[in-house]
Motif scaffolding. Structure first.
Motif, PDB file in Angstrom:
ATOM      1  N   GLY A  76       0.838  -1.225   0.000  1.00 46.95           N
ATOM      2  CA  GLY A  76       0.000   0.000   0.000  1.00 46.95           C
ATOM      3  C   GLY A  76       0.857   1.253   0.000  1.00 46.95           C
ATOM      4  N   LYS A  77       1.936   1.228   0.866  1.00 43.64           N
ATOM      5  CA  LYS A  77       2.830   2.408   0.941  1.00 43.64           C
ATOM      6  C   LYS A  77       3.500   2.678  -0.411  1.00 43.64           C
ATOM      7  CE  LYS A  77       4.242   2.771   5.711  1.00 43.64           C
ATOM      8  NZ  LYS A  77       5.112   2.100   6.661  1.00 43.64           N
ATOM      9  N   HIS A  78       3.945   1.569  -1.035  1.00 49.43           N
ATOM     10  CA  HIS A  78       4.595   1.689  -2.353  1.00 49.43           C
ATOM     11  C   HIS A  78       3.680   2.394  -3.337  1.00 49.43           C
ATOM     12  CE1 HIS A  78       8.493   0.083  -2.537  1.00 49.43           C
ATOM     13  NE2 HIS A  78       8.184  -1.162  -2.124  1.00 49.43           N
ATOM     14  N   ILE A  79       2.429   1.814  -3.384  1.00 50.12           N
ATOM     15  CA  ILE A  79       1.474   2.382  -4.353  1.00 50.12           C
ATOM     16  C   ILE A  79       1.221   3.858  -4.031  1.00 50.12           C
ATOM     17  CG2 ILE A  79      -0.920   2.265  -5.187  1.00 50.12           C
ATOM     18  CD1 ILE A  79      -0.738  -0.787  -4.824  1.00 50.12           C
ATOM     19  N   PHE A  80       1.089   4.160  -2.709  1.00 51.22           N
ATOM     20  CA  PHE A  80       0.807   5.541  -2.314  1.00 51.22           C
ATOM     21  C   PHE A  80       1.965   6.479  -2.726  1.00 51.22           C
ATOM     22  CE2 PHE A  80       1.255   8.979   0.762  1.00 51.22           C
ATOM     23  CZ  PHE A  80       0.044   9.616   0.571  1.00 51.22           C
ATOM     24  N   ASN A  81       3.195   6.038  -2.343  1.00 52.25           N
ATOM     25  CA  ASN A  81       4.357   6.895  -2.635  1.00 52.25           C
ATOM     26  C   ASN A  81       4.537   7.132  -4.130  1.00 52.25           C
ATOM     27  OD1 ASN A  81       4.984   7.226  -0.009  1.00 52.25           O
ATOM     28  ND2 ASN A  81       6.492   5.547   0.068  1.00 52.25           N
ATOM     29  N   GLU A  82       4.402   6.044  -4.869  1.00 52.52           N
ATOM     30  CA  GLU A  82       4.609   6.185  -6.316  1.00 52.52           C
ATOM     31  C   GLU A  82       3.533   7.064  -6.940  1.00 52.52           C
ATOM     32  OE1 GLU A  82       7.294   5.269  -8.048  1.00 52.52           O
ATOM     33  OE2 GLU A  82       8.044   4.597  -6.099  1.00 52.52           O
ATOM     34  N   SER A  83       2.282   6.901  -6.430  1.00 55.05           N
ATOM     35  CA  SER A  83       1.230   7.737  -7.030  1.00 55.05           C
ATOM     36  C   SER A  83       1.427   9.209  -6.665  1.00 55.05           C
ATOM     37  CB  SER A  83      -0.166   7.235  -6.646  1.00 55.05           C
ATOM     38  OG  SER A  83      -0.274   7.191  -5.242  1.00 55.05           O
ATOM     39  N   VAL A  84       1.982   9.456  -5.438  1.00 51.91           N
ATOM     40  CA  VAL A  84       2.287  10.851  -5.067  1.00 51.91           C
ATOM     41  C   VAL A  84       3.339  11.413  -6.034  1.00 51.91           C
ATOM     42  CG1 VAL A  84       3.429  12.299  -3.334  1.00 51.91           C
ATOM     43  CG2 VAL A  84       1.655  10.691  -2.644  1.00 51.91           C
ATOM     44  N   ARG A  85       4.363  10.596  -6.311  1.00 50.01           N
ATOM     45  CA  ARG A  85       5.426  11.021  -7.234  1.00 50.01           C
ATOM     46  C   ARG A  85       4.844  11.361  -8.600  1.00 50.01           C
ATOM     47  NH1 ARG A  85      10.356   7.088  -8.152  1.00 50.01           N
ATOM     48  NH2 ARG A  85      10.828   8.154 -10.097  1.00 50.01           N
ATOM     49  N   LEU A  86       3.946  10.420  -9.005  1.00 50.94           N
ATOM     50  CA  LEU A  86       3.336  10.596 -10.325  1.00 50.94           C
ATOM     51  C   LEU A  86       2.504  11.882 -10.361  1.00 50.94           C
ATOM     52  CD1 LEU A  86       3.460   8.778 -12.761  1.00 50.94           C
ATOM     53  CD2 LEU A  86       1.301   7.768 -12.106  1.00 50.94           C
ATOM     54  N   ARG A  87       1.758  12.096  -9.285  1.00 48.30           N
ATOM     55  CA  ARG A  87       0.881  13.279  -9.238  1.00 48.30           C
ATOM     56  C   ARG A  87       1.725  14.557  -9.314  1.00 48.30           C
ATOM     57  NH1 ARG A  87      -1.234  14.712  -3.937  1.00 48.30           N
ATOM     58  NH2 ARG A  87       0.385  16.239  -4.215  1.00 48.30           N
ATOM     59  N   LYS A  88       2.799  14.544  -8.522  1.00 43.32           N
ATOM     60  CA  LYS A  88       3.655  15.739  -8.489  1.00 43.32           C
ATOM     61  C   LYS A  88       4.188  16.072  -9.878  1.00 43.32           C
ATOM     62  CE  LYS A  88       5.428  16.255  -3.849  1.00 43.32           C
ATOM     63  NZ  LYS A  88       6.596  16.140  -3.002  1.00 43.32           N
ATOM     64  N   MET A  89       4.611  14.981 -10.554  1.00 41.95           N
ATOM     65  CA  MET A  89       5.155  15.214 -11.892  1.00 41.95           C
ATOM     66  C   MET A  89       4.125  15.765 -12.851  1.00 41.95           C
ATOM     67  SD  MET A  89       7.766  12.845 -13.633  1.00 41.95           S
ATOM     68  CE  MET A  89       7.580  13.822 -15.041  1.00 41.95           C
ATOM     69  N   ILE A  90       2.948  15.118 -12.767  1.00 45.26           N
ATOM     70  CA  ILE A  90       1.878  15.563 -13.680  1.00 45.26           C
ATOM     71  C   ILE A  90       1.494  17.005 -13.361  1.00 45.26           C
ATOM     72  CG2 ILE A  90      -0.540  15.150 -14.308  1.00 45.26           C
ATOM     73  CD1 ILE A  90       0.143  12.125 -13.983  1.00 45.26           C
ATOM     74  N   GLU A  91       1.466  17.313 -12.045  1.00 44.68           N
ATOM     75  CA  GLU A  91       1.124  18.688 -11.664  1.00 44.68           C
ATOM     76  C   GLU A  91       2.130  19.677 -12.247  1.00 44.68           C
ATOM     77  OE1 GLU A  91      -1.204  18.020  -7.465  1.00 44.68           O
ATOM     78  OE2 GLU A  91       0.870  18.766  -7.444  1.00 44.68           O
ATOM     79  N   LYS A  92       3.406  19.294 -12.176  1.00 42.13           N
ATOM     80  CA  LYS A  92       4.456  20.169 -12.703  1.00 42.13           C
ATOM     81  C   LYS A  92       4.269  20.396 -14.199  1.00 42.13           C
ATOM     82  CE  LYS A  92       8.519  20.412 -10.005  1.00 42.13           C
ATOM     83  NZ  LYS A  92       9.799  19.975  -9.633  1.00 42.13           N
ATOM     84  N   LEU A  93       4.020  19.290 -14.874  1.00 44.52           N
ATOM     85  CA  LEU A  93       3.829  19.399 -16.326  1.00 44.52           C
ATOM     86  C   LEU A  93       2.617  20.259 -16.643  1.00 44.52           C
ATOM     87  CD1 LEU A  93       4.615  15.771 -17.476  1.00 44.52           C
ATOM     88  CD2 LEU A  93       5.940  17.820 -17.907  1.00 44.52           C
ATOM     89  N   LEU A  94       1.573  20.057 -15.836  1.00 44.01           N
ATOM     90  CA  LEU A  94       0.359  20.854 -16.072  1.00 44.01           C
ATOM     91  C   LEU A  94       0.635  22.342 -15.820  1.00 44.01           C
ATOM     92  CD1 LEU A  94      -2.501  18.653 -14.654  1.00 44.01           C
ATOM     93  CD2 LEU A  94      -2.126  19.341 -17.017  1.00 44.01           C
ATOM     94  N   ASP A  95       1.394  22.596 -14.744  1.00 45.77           N
ATOM     95  CA  ASP A  95       1.744  23.995 -14.437  1.00 45.77           C
ATOM     96  C   ASP A  95       2.421  24.659 -15.634  1.00 45.77           C
ATOM     97  OD1 ASP A  95       0.731  24.240 -11.982  1.00 45.77           O
ATOM     98  OD2 ASP A  95       2.604  23.802 -10.900  1.00 45.77           O
ATOM     99  N   VAL A  96       3.397  23.920 -16.176  1.00 49.39           N
ATOM    100  CA  VAL A  96       4.127  24.475 -17.314  1.00 49.39           C
ATOM    101  C   VAL A  96       3.175  24.693 -18.484  1.00 49.39           C
ATOM    102  CG1 VAL A  96       5.949  24.050 -18.999  1.00 49.39           C
ATOM    103  CG2 VAL A  96       6.277  23.405 -16.635  1.00 49.39           C
ATOM    104  N   ALA A  97       2.341  23.667 -18.751  1.00 51.32           N
ATOM    105  CA  ALA A  97       1.435  23.763 -19.907  1.00 51.32           C
ATOM    106  C   ALA A  97       0.472  24.939 -19.734  1.00 51.32           C
ATOM    107  CB  ALA A  97       0.673  22.467 -20.061  1.00 51.32           C
ATOM    108  N   LYS A  98      -0.051  25.095 -18.498  1.00 47.92           N
ATOM    109  CA  LYS A  98      -1.006  26.192 -18.251  1.00 47.92           C
ATOM    110  C   LYS A  98      -0.326  27.545 -18.460  1.00 47.92           C
ATOM    111  CE  LYS A  98      -2.903  24.532 -14.309  1.00 47.92           C
ATOM    112  NZ  LYS A  98      -3.480  24.688 -13.003  1.00 47.92           N
ATOM    113  N   ASN A  99       0.884  27.568 -17.922  1.00 46.40           N
ATOM    114  CA  ASN A  99       1.633  28.813 -18.058  1.00 46.40           C
ATOM    115  C   ASN A  99       1.870  29.179 -19.504  1.00 46.40           C
ATOM    116  OD1 ASN A  99       2.868  30.880 -16.758  1.00 46.40           O
ATOM    117  ND2 ASN A  99       3.802  29.450 -15.316  1.00 46.40           N
TER     118      ASN A  99
END
Ligand code: ADP
Length: 558
Positions: free
Chosen positions: A352-375
């Motif tokens: 469960g921790k693995h899945i949680f941590n990895e999904s947090v990583r994934l979310r952060k990355m996607i958020e970053k990409l989205l930030d750039v795209a929005k900008n």
């Protein structure tokens, strides 16, 4: 790629060469033109002076018109017989007598040694308008005739004309009258020169006619070189010195003791040419600078574009990898869970921790990409509201302190008292601070220190984020806020990242009306500072009467 780069460097080099070549040629031609203007102008001035000396010679001859037509054989005969000089000669003598350039006129009827008691001479008496016998021989007259005699001894055999004019310096001129039938001397007409008139009424005005130094571009001195005395000048203000003299002009066949000394200066033509040369050089310089500037600009932008393209390509490969890794971990963990093979509570929790941590990583990355795209698309939505930066920083630290500590970092927080409000979008602020803090942590080695200071001055509230990490090399500092830029060193390449964080920080800070600066020392750490402008009173009460709450609700789309 390499071929393109070498071609670009080659073209850039050729372009530079062409610009330098064309400029060199132009400068050379401009100078050549200027030089030729100067030499033409100086040649003109020299010609004018030469012309003046010839005019002076003609001035001496002008009253002697008619000499050629004189019957010298008859003259010789009449004088030998003791009769009066012929009227034709008397008419010329009369004209000479009336010329203020001349003084006494003497006539010696034979080729004998003058000024001897037995050799009587005739002198013109203007009262009676006749030649009269005299035994008074002025020294200048004797010298003048003697000089003429000496000269004529050498010349007379070959001489083809009936008279010859011989000047004895500025003192007198003697006309030797020649009987061409037997090539003998029919007589000498000596004319004394009125030196005062010659200098003051003729030569001096002649020199001033050229204009003074400023007008004519030259200083002229009528100079008696035998006594080193200046007799006249066109410009009293310029003192004579032989060092200033650039050209000496003699008088042709006369006034041997005198000459005209010339110093050349810048005349209006040369000044105009120099000004135009200067103007042209300035225009050329500006044009060349513009040309060079645009050449360098084109070259560097092309280089930058190429770098960006390379970084973008690297980024894409990297991002694909980064997206795939957590997904693969989650997929494997999910598969195991779905199979029902994992039953122990510890392993279940670990999956469960693995899945949680990895999904947090994934979310952060996607958020970053989205930030750039929005900008990029200008779709960043800001909810600007008056905020206290220290409150936001404290909130961030409260929520993140635990993992920061887990990473082994010591956090130091300091702030000024009574910080003013700033107009800020809180989401932006958290993105900004988290990027800066994450970088401080990522790019630190053993000295794990994170310092955050909130300071104020008249204009800004500033947040300084300090670390004692690897620092940023000087050459990289101006690029770190560029998209996809990562410092090219071993430490960075071993650290996860995509070169987007700081570009997001810069964009968001600027959208919030602030700015970001960086101080860094390679090897000892960096300080990133974001400055947000302090709210001025008028921002609280807009003309429509908006109050603080309304301002807090305002939404901006950049
Ligand atoms: P990244 O995802 O690579 O960290 P950023 O845009 O946040 O991207 O940073 C760009 C580059 O600036 C980084 O790759 C790193 O080389 C350098 N950098 C950023 N912050 C720091 C820091 N605090 N200390 C040293 N280097 C830094």
């Amino acid at each position: 790629m390499k071929f393109k780069l070498s071609l670009r460097v080659l073209l850039f080099g050729l372009g530079l060469l062409a610009v330098v070549g064309i400029t060199g040629m132009n400068v050379y031609s401009l100078y050549a033109l200027h030089e030729s203007t100067i030499s033409t102008s100086v040649d003109n001035q020299k010609n004018q002076i030469t012309e003046f000396t010839f005019q002076t010679r003609n001035r001496f001859r002008s009253s002697l018109r008619g000499m050629r037509a004189l019957d010298t054989a008859e003259l010789q005969r009449l004088v030998a017989e003791g009769k009066e000089v012929p009227d034709s000669l008397l008419a010329i003598i009369k004209r000479v007598d009336e010329d203020p350039l001349f003084a006494d006129i003497h006539f010696l009827g034979r080729d004998v040694d003058p000024c001897q008691a037995e050799n009587s001479m005739l002198v013109y008496n203007s009262g009676s308008a006749r030649m009269e016998v005299t035994k008074t021989y002025p020294e200048a007259v004797c010298d003048g005739i003697n000089l003429a005699r000496t000269r004529m001894k050498a010349l007379i055999g070959e001489y083809q004309w009936n008279n010859r004019l011989i000047h004895d310096t500025e003192r007198s001129m003697t006309v030797a009258l020649i009987n061409l039938e037997d090539h003998s001397i029919a007589g000498y007409l000596n004319i004394l020169v009125n030196e005062d008139y010659l200098i003051n009424e003729y030569l001096a005005p002649g020199l001033t006619n050229f204009g003074d130094t400023g007008e004519s571009g030259m200083t002229l001195w009528l100079h008696d070189w035998t006594v080193n005395e200046v007799l006249a000048t066109n410009d009293e203000k310029v003192e004579y010195s032989i060092k200033k003299v650039e050209q000496i002009q003699r008088f042709p066949d006369m006034l041997e003791n005198w000459n005209i000394k010339i110093a050349f200066h810048e005349n209006p033509i040369i000044a105009a040419s120099r000004n135009s040369l200067l103007r042209n050089l300035i225009i050329l310089g500006v044009a060349v600078l513009l040309l060079l500037g645009s050449l360098v600009f084109i070259y560097t932008t092309a280089q930058r574009e190429q770098h960006l393209a390379r970084r973008q390509a690297g980024f894409l490969a990297n991002v694909t990898h980064e997206l795939k890794t957590p997904l693969a971990v989650m997929q494997a963990a999910g598969e195991n869970l779905a199979d029902g093979r994992v039953t122990s509570p510890e392993r279940l929790s670990s999956y469960g921790k693995h899945i949680f941590n990895e999904s947090v990583r994934l979310r952060k990355m996607i958020e970053k990409l989205l930030d750039v795209a929005k900008n990029e698309a200008g779709h960043t939505i800001l909810k600007l509201a008056p905020n206290r930066v220290d409150d936001l920083v404290k909130e961030y630290l409260r929520e993140n302190e635990s993992w920061i500590h887990e990473k082994g970092f010591k956090v130091s927080y300091t702030q000024d008292r009574e910080l003013p409000l700033v107009m800020l979008d809180t989401d932006s602020f958290f993105t900004i601070i988290s990027n800066l803090v994450e970088n401080a942590i990522k790019y630190s080695k053993d000295d794990k220190y994170l310092g955050i200071e909130v300071r104020k001055n008249d204009k800004y509230v500033s947040v300084h984020v300090h670390d004692r990490g690897v620092g940023i090399p000087k050459s990289a500092r101006k690029y770190v806020f560029d998209k996809f830029y990562r410092v090219e060193n071993e430490f960075t390449s071993n650290t996860k990242g995509h070169g987007l964080g700081l570009s997001i920080v810069k964009n968001l800070v600027e959208l919030n009306g602030g700015n970001v600066t960086l101080k860094s020392h390679e090897g000892t750490g960096s300080v990133f500072t974001v400055n947000f402008p302090v709210i001025v009173k008028s921002e609280f009460s807009s003309p429509s009467g908006n109050n603080l709450k309304e301002a807090a609700r305002a939404e901006y789309v950049s």
